[in-house]
Design a protein around this motif. Sequence first.
Motif, short mmCIF file in Angstrom:
data_model
loop_
_atom_site.label_atom_id
_atom_site.label_comp_id
_atom_site.label_asym_id
_atom_site.label_seq_id
_atom_site.Cartn_x
_atom_site.Cartn_y
_atom_site.Cartn_z
N GLN A 112 47.76 1.60 0.37
CA GLN A 112 46.92 1.75 -0.84
C GLN A 112 45.51 1.46 -0.57
OE1 GLN A 112 48.50 -0.60 -3.88
NE2 GLN A 112 48.60 1.06 -4.95
N ARG A 113 45.34 0.38 0.41
CA ARG A 113 43.63 0.04 0.62
C ARG A 113 43.21 0.85 1.51
NH1 ARG A 113 40.48 -3.97 -1.09
NH2 ARG A 113 38.54 -4.42 0.18
N LEU A 114 43.87 1.32 2.60
CA LEU A 114 43.25 1.94 3.80
C LEU A 114 43.06 3.53 3.67
CD1 LEU A 114 44.78 -0.16 6.49
CD2 LEU A 114 42.73 -0.27 5.88
N THR A 115 44.08 4.13 2.84
CA THR A 115 44.04 5.65 2.83
C THR A 115 43.21 5.59 1.71
OG1 THR A 115 45.97 5.62 1.48
CG2 THR A 115 46.10 6.02 3.58
N PRO A 116 42.18 6.98 1.93
CA PRO A 116 42.49 7.93 2.83
C PRO A 116 41.69 8.14 4.01
CG PRO A 116 40.71 8.66 0.80
CD PRO A 116 41.23 7.45 0.45
N ASP A 117 40.82 6.87 4.21
CA ASP A 117 40.14 6.79 5.57
C ASP A 117 40.98 6.89 6.63
OD1 ASP A 117 37.65 6.80 3.99
OD2 ASP A 117 37.89 4.60 3.67
N LEU A 118 42.33 6.16 6.59
CA LEU A 118 43.14 5.94 7.84
C LEU A 118 44.38 6.64 7.25
CD1 LEU A 118 42.46 2.30 8.90
CD2 LEU A 118 41.45 4.41 9.79
N ALA A 119 45.20 7.13 8.29
CA ALA A 119 46.62 7.74 7.84
C ALA A 119 47.49 6.52 8.29
CB ALA A 119 46.71 8.94 8.77
N VAL A 120 47.94 5.81 7.06
CA VAL A 120 48.82 4.59 7.52
C VAL A 120 50.38 5.16 7.44
CG1 VAL A 120 49.78 2.51 6.48
CG2 VAL A 120 47.45 3.04 6.33
N ARG A 121 51.05 4.96 8.47
CA ARG A 121 52.72 5.43 8.71
C ARG A 121 53.26 4.04 8.96
NH1 ARG A 121 50.86 10.34 12.66
NH2 ARG A 121 50.99 11.63 11.15
N ALA A 122 54.17 3.66 8.13
CA ALA A 122 54.61 2.47 8.31
C ALA A 122 56.07 2.87 8.67
CB ALA A 122 55.12 1.87 6.90
N VAL A 123 56.61 2.02 9.73
CA VAL A 123 57.79 2.33 10.67
C VAL A 123 58.97 1.53 9.95
CG1 VAL A 123 59.34 1.90 12.60
CG2 VAL A 123 56.48 2.43 12.73
N GLN A 124 60.07 2.29 9.57
CA GLN A 124 61.20 1.87 9.02
C GLN A 124 62.50 1.59 9.88
OE1 GLN A 124 61.77 0.51 6.32
NE2 GLN A 124 63.28 1.52 4.87
N TYR A 125 62.66 0.29 10.40
CA TYR A 125 63.86 0.11 11.24
C TYR A 125 65.21 0.36 10.81
CZ TYR A 125 59.97 -3.10 13.25
OH TYR A 125 58.99 -3.61 13.73
N PRO A 126 65.91 0.71 11.66
CA PRO A 126 67.28 0.85 11.03
C PRO A 126 67.95 -0.53 10.70
CG PRO A 126 67.38 0.92 13.37
CD PRO A 126 65.93 0.74 13.13
N GLY A 127 68.93 -0.19 9.69
CA GLY A 127 70.06 -1.29 9.39
C GLY A 127 69.24 -1.91 7.82
N ARG A 128 68.26 -1.18 7.13
CA ARG A 128 67.81 -1.83 6.05
C ARG A 128 67.28 -0.70 4.92
NH1 ARG A 128 64.69 -4.92 9.54
NH2 ARG A 128 66.10 -3.93 10.83
N GLN A 129 67.43 -1.08 3.84
CA GLN A 129 67.19 -0.13 2.72
C GLN A 129 67.75 1.28 2.70
OE1 GLN A 129 62.50 -0.22 2.55
NE2 GLN A 129 62.63 -2.20 1.10
N ASP A 130 67.02 2.27 2.75
CA ASP A 130 67.73 3.32 2.93
C ASP A 130 68.40 3.68 4.14
OD1 ASP A 130 65.18 3.56 4.04
OD2 ASP A 130 65.03 5.59 3.73
#
Length: 258
Positions: free
Chosen positions: A43-61
């Motif tokens: 929310q704070r860094l875009t649009p200047d940076l393209a933030v990609r958050a990694v989702q590890y297996p075994g949680r949430q979806d």
Amino acid sequence: MANFDELTDLWVREFHPASPGAVTLSCFPHAGGSASSYFSFSQRLTPDLAVRAVQYPGRQDRRKEPCATDLLTLARQVFEVLRPVAGARPALFGHSMGAVVAFEVARLLEREAGVTPAHLFVSGRRAPSIQRQETVHLRDDAGLIEEMRHLSGTDSQVLADEEILRMALPAIRGDYRAIETYEYRPGPPLSCPITSFIGDADPRVTVEDARAWHEHTSGEFDMKIFTGGHFYLNTHREAICDQISGKLLTADSRRPGA
């Protein structure tokens, strides 16, 4: 076999659109954490940076998938997903366990993809070369919950909700096993700059531990110390984001052709 688009959708979350050509920042969660922990970063860094958050297996979806219990295998899986979408000079940020995953992904990018990351940001974690025997993953559920309380990184409402805890504990235990059984393999230092962030009252990482990250790069090294414990970033999120954007956007403006 899943194609790259399917794998990217499985492993990576993009919460906000970025400007065309923006530097990519891949963010790696702490043990038991999820991609959503980086929503406010995006929310704070875009649009200047393209933030990609990694989702590890075994949680949430991805809770029906087996948790990754070997950190080097996890780093390899993330690398294979990020490699085709990383861009020319990706940046990486990781907190706690995520710092080591980000480090190992950066090594793979340099060694196997010929890509030098724009920057590696590591938070709340000692340098990989500093090995200590830790056995939190061998504790019973009560002992694991006590560790979470000690580090103050889990919402108290979650800790008080037995049903949510029951769903979260397998992923937390798996992550702890992955980081506590990780064995650093000596090799050439990274070429990219490294910045180490730490809380001055972190019960698990000393300033000397965090400063030792300088041994893992032949490039520039910087360290920033904030007030707070292991999850100091919860109260210094804006300052950390400003540090990240300042370093990446300044470096990108100096790049030929920028």
